[in-house]
Design an enzyme around this catalytic site. Sequence first.
Site, PDB file in Angstrom:
ATOM      1  N   GLU A 265      43.516  28.875  39.757  1.00  0.00           N
ATOM      2  CA  GLU A 265      42.333  29.832  39.389  1.00  0.00           C
ATOM      3  C   GLU A 265      41.556  28.947  38.172  1.00  0.00           C
ATOM      4  O   GLU A 265      42.452  28.252  37.366  1.00  0.00           O
ATOM      5  CB  GLU A 265      42.956  31.006  38.700  1.00  0.00           C
ATOM      6  CG  GLU A 265      42.147  31.954  37.789  1.00  0.00           C
ATOM      7  CD  GLU A 265      42.734  33.069  37.347  1.00  0.00           C
ATOM      8  OE1 GLU A 265      42.242  34.161  36.891  1.00  0.00           O
ATOM      9  OE2 GLU A 265      44.061  33.004  37.017  1.00  0.00           O
ATOM     10  N   LYS A 340      38.483  38.845  42.077  1.00  0.00           N
ATOM     11  CA  LYS A 340      39.698  39.243  41.301  1.00  0.00           C
ATOM     12  C   LYS A 340      39.361  40.703  41.042  1.00  0.00           C
ATOM     13  O   LYS A 340      38.512  41.041  40.280  1.00  0.00           O
ATOM     14  CB  LYS A 340      39.819  38.287  40.097  1.00  0.00           C
ATOM     15  CG  LYS A 340      41.125  38.609  39.218  1.00  0.00           C
ATOM     16  CD  LYS A 340      41.279  37.824  38.073  1.00  0.00           C
ATOM     17  CE  LYS A 340      42.720  37.930  37.378  1.00  0.00           C
ATOM     18  NZ  LYS A 340      42.874  36.898  36.345  1.00  0.00           N
ATOM     19  N   CYS A 374      45.912  35.575  40.610  1.00  0.00           N
ATOM     20  CA  CYS A 374      46.688  35.647  39.563  1.00  0.00           C
ATOM     21  C   CYS A 374      47.103  36.992  39.130  1.00  0.00           C
ATOM     22  O   CYS A 374      48.211  37.748  39.751  1.00  0.00           O
ATOM     23  CB  CYS A 374      46.086  34.788  38.359  1.00  0.00           C
ATOM     24  SG  CYS A 374      47.344  34.533  36.876  1.00  0.00           S
TER      25      CYS A 374
END
Length: 507
Positions: A265, A340, A374
């Site tokens: 990321e 995300k 993440c």
Amino acid sequence: MQTEINKVELRNLQIEDYKQLKNSMVKAYCELDESYWEESEIENLLSIFPEGQLVILVDDKVVGSALSLLVNYKKASSNHTYQKITGNSTFSTHDPEGEVLYGIDVFIDPEYRGLRLGRRLYDARKELCETLNLKSIIFAGRIPKYSEYAEEITPKQYIDKVRLKEYYDPVLSFQLSNDFHVLKIMKNYLEGDVSSQEYAVLLEWNNIYYEKSPKLINARKSVIRLGLVQWQMRPLANLEALFEQSEFFVDVVSGYGSDFVLFPELFIAPLMADFNHLNEADAIREISHFTEPIRKRFQEFAIAYNINIITGSMPYTEDGNLYNVGFLCKRDGTSEMYTKIHITPNEVQYWGMKGGSEIKTFDTDCGKIGIMICYDVEFPEMSRLMADEGMEILFVPFLTDTQNAYTRVKLCAQARAIENECYVAIAGCVGNLPRVNNMDIQYAQAAVFTPSDFAFPSNGIKAEATPNTEMTLIADVDLDMLKKLHEQGSVRILKDRRHDLYKIKKL
């Protein structure tokens, strides 16, 4: 080569491809007279052995081909000429019971060289050889650079120097790098081949699975090789420096035969150093202008290195909103974006990021995969929805500053592997990054996690990198083991859910 490629396809040749096939062949063999097959010859070849004729297309244009026959081993390995082995282009030498795949032609349009498309054709030939349970692939390769040395050395000496990499031959060097070995030298093989002095090198690739049940061409693979990049944050002079370091890792893991490479990321954060005089929100929006050029370059890497690339993540602006996105750049030349979904308080406070709104899985040539950035992996609902769509491998690019933050990602990723009966691969950034606000320190340990049952490692960890050290992690995962787990595991988490009591669904 054209500036942007959208699609690469490898398939069997069809007669409708002839016009484009001829155009590419003429350009590939411009130094030879009448260097193309007649349409009637191609039609005849397709009638007797259609599965042995392959083409590769770029954006639906034929740019290369590999043509072959079946012959018996004795005929293929004995002295012969090109006209003799092809039956004077009648292909009467084709033997359906032959145990050798004999390559009669392979070429790539010069405009498309440098993308390793020839390697794809050779890999497809090898798959075909295994599929048909053939003993080997044999063909006679030209040595077009030999004419430059013919007055000084013999063909045998030339071959030895090419093998030792003292000389480079565009044909022979390529064949040797593809695991072909030399059987013999043949004289007067191809009439009019001045650059090779009419010599050819008879080469062979042996099928180690001969007499065993092989895989089908382009069939779903069982064992998938993953390459994870544990990226060291370092100052970067410009965007080209980022590309240079990225290509190094792609080259390394593809050299080990990896099917996927995963970047972390926001690994492009060092580019914010030039904008450190701005506040954090403005600085990250500045580097969002690099996102599309990065996607295009990684798409080129995916084609050139024949590997599926998960680009980690990077900032992306749309309609004035800032998102955290990445791209799945497939080796067929296509790409898809993922976003995300869950944004951390830090990302909201410093950067003003927004979360995406689409949860999806991706079809690849190595099965169905999911990608979560993440913080997303800490929300089990997302991966469960992906598992319901058939996800087999979950990739998690992450960026964590401290060890306790990393522990959250690691333990949640392990839980996702167990509860969804899938593999989970995570990769993050390491080291320190001065002169970039809000990106000072990083902690990471790349890993591949597995379900927890007898067929898998007892601790559920397939492989782990050294913490906080720049390196690559390469590991194989077997998708067939997941199928057995689903049906015969000690526990069957996906099957044993109580849908009569609870259910997760997309809105």
